[in-house]
Design a protein around this motif. Sequence first.
Motif, mmCIF file in Angstrom:
data_model
loop_
_atom_site.group_PDB
_atom_site.id
_atom_site.type_symbol
_atom_site.label_atom_id
_atom_site.label_comp_id
_atom_site.label_asym_id
_atom_site.label_seq_id
_atom_site.Cartn_x
_atom_site.Cartn_y
_atom_site.Cartn_z
ATOM 1 N N THR A 356 0.806 -1.212 0.000
ATOM 2 C CA THR A 356 0.000 0.000 0.000
ATOM 3 C C THR A 356 0.849 1.277 0.000
ATOM 4 O OG1 THR A 356 -1.717 1.092 1.297
ATOM 5 C CG2 THR A 356 -0.179 -0.236 2.525
ATOM 6 N N TYR A 357 2.142 1.149 0.367
ATOM 7 C CA TYR A 357 3.012 2.321 0.394
ATOM 8 C C TYR A 357 3.633 2.635 -0.973
ATOM 9 C CZ TYR A 357 2.466 2.279 5.401
ATOM 10 O OH TYR A 357 1.922 2.329 6.659
ATOM 11 N N ASN A 358 3.424 1.781 -1.958
ATOM 12 C CA ASN A 358 3.967 2.090 -3.287
ATOM 13 C C ASN A 358 3.099 3.125 -4.001
ATOM 14 O OD1 ASN A 358 5.050 -1.176 -3.232
ATOM 15 N ND2 ASN A 358 6.434 0.457 -3.836
ATOM 16 N N THR A 359 3.741 3.823 -4.933
ATOM 17 C CA THR A 359 3.031 4.873 -5.670
ATOM 18 C C THR A 359 3.214 4.635 -7.175
ATOM 19 O OG1 THR A 359 4.999 6.243 -5.766
ATOM 20 C CG2 THR A 359 3.541 6.583 -3.866
ATOM 21 N N GLU A 360 2.429 5.341 -7.965
ATOM 22 C CA GLU A 360 2.563 5.240 -9.431
ATOM 23 C C GLU A 360 3.972 5.692 -9.855
ATOM 24 O OE1 GLU A 360 0.508 3.796 -11.419
ATOM 25 O OE2 GLU A 360 -1.324 3.694 -10.193
ATOM 26 N N ALA A 361 4.551 6.632 -9.089
ATOM 27 C CA ALA A 361 5.900 7.109 -9.421
ATOM 28 C C ALA A 361 6.924 5.969 -9.271
ATOM 29 C CB ALA A 361 6.277 8.284 -8.520
ATOM 30 N N ASP A 362 6.697 5.072 -8.314
ATOM 31 C CA ASP A 362 7.596 3.909 -8.154
ATOM 32 C C ASP A 362 7.545 3.045 -9.423
ATOM 33 O OD1 ASP A 362 8.091 4.741 -5.571
ATOM 34 O OD2 ASP A 362 6.718 3.304 -4.632
ATOM 35 N N ILE A 363 6.342 2.838 -9.902
ATOM 36 C CA ILE A 363 6.172 1.986 -11.098
ATOM 37 C C ILE A 363 6.844 2.675 -12.296
ATOM 38 C CG2 ILE A 363 4.450 0.855 -12.611
ATOM 39 C CD1 ILE A 363 4.526 -0.112 -9.604
ATOM 40 N N ASP A 364 6.642 3.989 -12.411
ATOM 41 C CA ASP A 364 7.283 4.734 -13.508
ATOM 42 C C ASP A 364 8.802 4.540 -13.455
ATOM 43 O OD1 ASP A 364 4.851 5.736 -14.313
ATOM 44 O OD2 ASP A 364 5.059 7.621 -13.211
ATOM 45 N N ALA A 365 9.366 4.638 -12.241
ATOM 46 C CA ALA A 365 10.828 4.531 -12.111
ATOM 47 C C ALA A 365 11.313 3.160 -12.594
ATOM 48 C CB ALA A 365 11.237 4.761 -10.651
ATOM 49 N N ILE A 366 10.603 2.114 -12.224
ATOM 50 C CA ILE A 366 11.034 0.765 -12.641
ATOM 51 C C ILE A 366 10.883 0.621 -14.160
ATOM 52 C CG2 ILE A 366 10.716 -1.729 -12.325
ATOM 53 C CD1 ILE A 366 9.372 -1.042 -9.600
ATOM 54 N N LEU A 367 9.783 1.157 -14.681
ATOM 55 C CA LEU A 367 9.540 1.021 -16.125
ATOM 56 C C LEU A 367 10.558 1.821 -16.950
ATOM 57 C CD1 LEU A 367 5.629 1.039 -16.296
ATOM 58 C CD2 LEU A 367 7.176 -0.885 -16.713
ATOM 59 N N ILE A 368 11.143 2.828 -16.333
ATOM 60 C CA ILE A 368 12.191 3.589 -17.045
ATOM 61 C C ILE A 368 13.532 2.849 -16.945
ATOM 62 C CG2 ILE A 368 13.606 5.705 -16.948
ATOM 63 C CD1 ILE A 368 10.990 7.170 -16.059
ATOM 64 N N GLU A 369 13.872 2.379 -15.748
ATOM 65 C CA GLU A 369 15.221 1.838 -15.516
ATOM 66 C C GLU A 369 15.400 0.387 -15.981
ATOM 67 O OE1 GLU A 369 17.637 3.666 -14.802
ATOM 68 O OE2 GLU A 369 16.554 5.442 -14.104
ATOM 69 N N LEU A 370 14.423 -0.459 -15.709
ATOM 70 C CA LEU A 370 14.657 -1.896 -15.936
ATOM 71 C C LEU A 370 14.863 -2.258 -17.420
ATOM 72 C CD1 LEU A 370 15.136 -4.623 -14.768
ATOM 73 C CD2 LEU A 370 12.698 -4.927 -14.433
ATOM 74 N N PRO A 371 14.072 -1.728 -18.349
ATOM 75 C CA PRO A 371 14.341 -2.088 -19.750
ATOM 76 C C PRO A 371 15.760 -1.723 -20.185
ATOM 77 C CG PRO A 371 12.171 -1.099 -19.544
ATOM 78 C CD PRO A 371 12.848 -0.923 -18.223
ATOM 79 N N LYS A 372 16.283 -0.597 -19.668
ATOM 80 C CA LYS A 372 17.663 -0.197 -20.029
ATOM 81 C C LYS A 372 18.667 -1.197 -19.448
ATOM 82 C CE LYS A 372 17.119 4.206 -18.542
ATOM 83 N NZ LYS A 372 17.395 5.508 -18.086
ATOM 84 N N ILE A 373 18.397 -1.651 -18.222
ATOM 85 C CA ILE A 373 19.307 -2.608 -17.557
ATOM 86 C C ILE A 373 19.301 -3.942 -18.317
ATOM 87 C CG2 ILE A 373 19.546 -4.020 -15.454
ATOM 88 C CD1 ILE A 373 18.596 -1.540 -13.862
ATOM 89 N N VAL A 374 18.122 -4.383 -18.687
ATOM 90 C CA VAL A 374 18.002 -5.664 -19.406
ATOM 91 C C VAL A 374 18.759 -5.553 -20.734
ATOM 92 C CG1 VAL A 374 16.353 -7.200 -20.576
ATOM 93 C CG2 VAL A 374 15.857 -6.356 -18.279
ATOM 94 N N GLN A 375 18.581 -4.450 -21.410
ATOM 95 C CA GLN A 375 19.256 -4.225 -22.703
ATOM 96 C C GLN A 375 20.780 -4.276 -22.534
ATOM 97 O OE1 GLN A 375 17.958 -3.736 -25.697
ATOM 98 N NE2 GLN A 375 19.925 -3.291 -26.686
#
Length: 385
Positions: A356-375
Amino acid sequence: MKTVYVDNNATTQIADEVREAMLPFLTELWGNPSSMHVFGGQIKKYVETAREQVAELIGAADPQEITFTSCGSESNNLAIRGGAEAMDKPPHVITSKVEHAAVSGPCHYLEDRGFRLTKLGVDKLGRLDVETLQREVKAGRSLTSIMWANNETGMIFPVGLIGEMVHEFGGIFHADAVQAVGKIPMNVSELPIDMLSLSGHKIHAPKGVGALYIRRGTKVKPLILGGHQERGRRAGTENVPYIVGLGVACNLASKHMDEENVRVKAMRDRLEAGLLKSCHGARLNGAPAERLPNTSNISFDYIEGEAILLMLDDKGICASTGSACASGSLEPSHVLRAMQVEGMSVHGSIRFSLSTYNTEADIDAILIELPKIVQRLRELSPFVS
Ligand code: PLP
């Protein structure tokens, strides 16, 4: 750098309301609930209120069916060892291949002492092999211990069906609900469940407190002998501040779980859909519709989960991997192995578990960073040409 914490199946942030409710019991209300004098004796009612709050969250008919413990692991040990040793004849112990070590540990302990142990498998989507269970429960009275929800994939098991099968042949059913409590509604009094484990630190209470629901009439041999506390089921002066904290955490979950789950599930689904779309070779582990609302386990082909985690950590993102790094070798998760996740994906799995403490901004951050890391990791991978 702001921390993005998506490892809530490991542990959760303590809710402000929980901490505030605990404080008086660490300051002026420090008495012993078993004392005869008023100063100590007044504490007892707070312990009993907490028992009622736990009972309410899980739908126990009677608060006296709740025994406080130190954690989910102790609850599981009490249910499995204490339950098996209280049965007239040594039962057939049945569990699954995807349990937490806090269940498989006591099951193997019993096996080492001559109890027959059967471990049920799961299919590729992580669903329990209930046909084998149906056969095995007939082979003698059982003590069956199956988790309500899996900590790695979030897969929810059909506890009602399992309990019916076990009860048909006179067995006892224990559900490890450490990951399910507070995340999905439950009403144990209407289900064929004899014992159920829960843990404070998974539901925004502190570490060091848990509970075991023991249905009225179910026999359990205590593991900790001595005093008469917890109706003789667990000796030791009660951990009052933590018990009070657990009660408040349960109360918060009872009040807010339904609406919070809708929000948490929407964030989880957005995260999952975004990663599956933007990361080539990403696969979901588990059946999409049969999971906890907060958990997503995704494999990324050809790369190591540990490498992904380290790079996420660098960006302040805390997730976890299904793989455990044991004595220098990378052991794939026993859950993903039981699901026969293929070789190239089994090492590259990441678990995201929201709260419940997560926010949409947390999801945005993962969606920005993780694809670059995987690449980046794919470019370094010797398996990708
Ligand atoms: N059971 C499950 C499914 C878990 O996920 C955990 C902890 O991760 C436990 C039991 C153990 O709970 P505790 O950490 O409170 O001992």
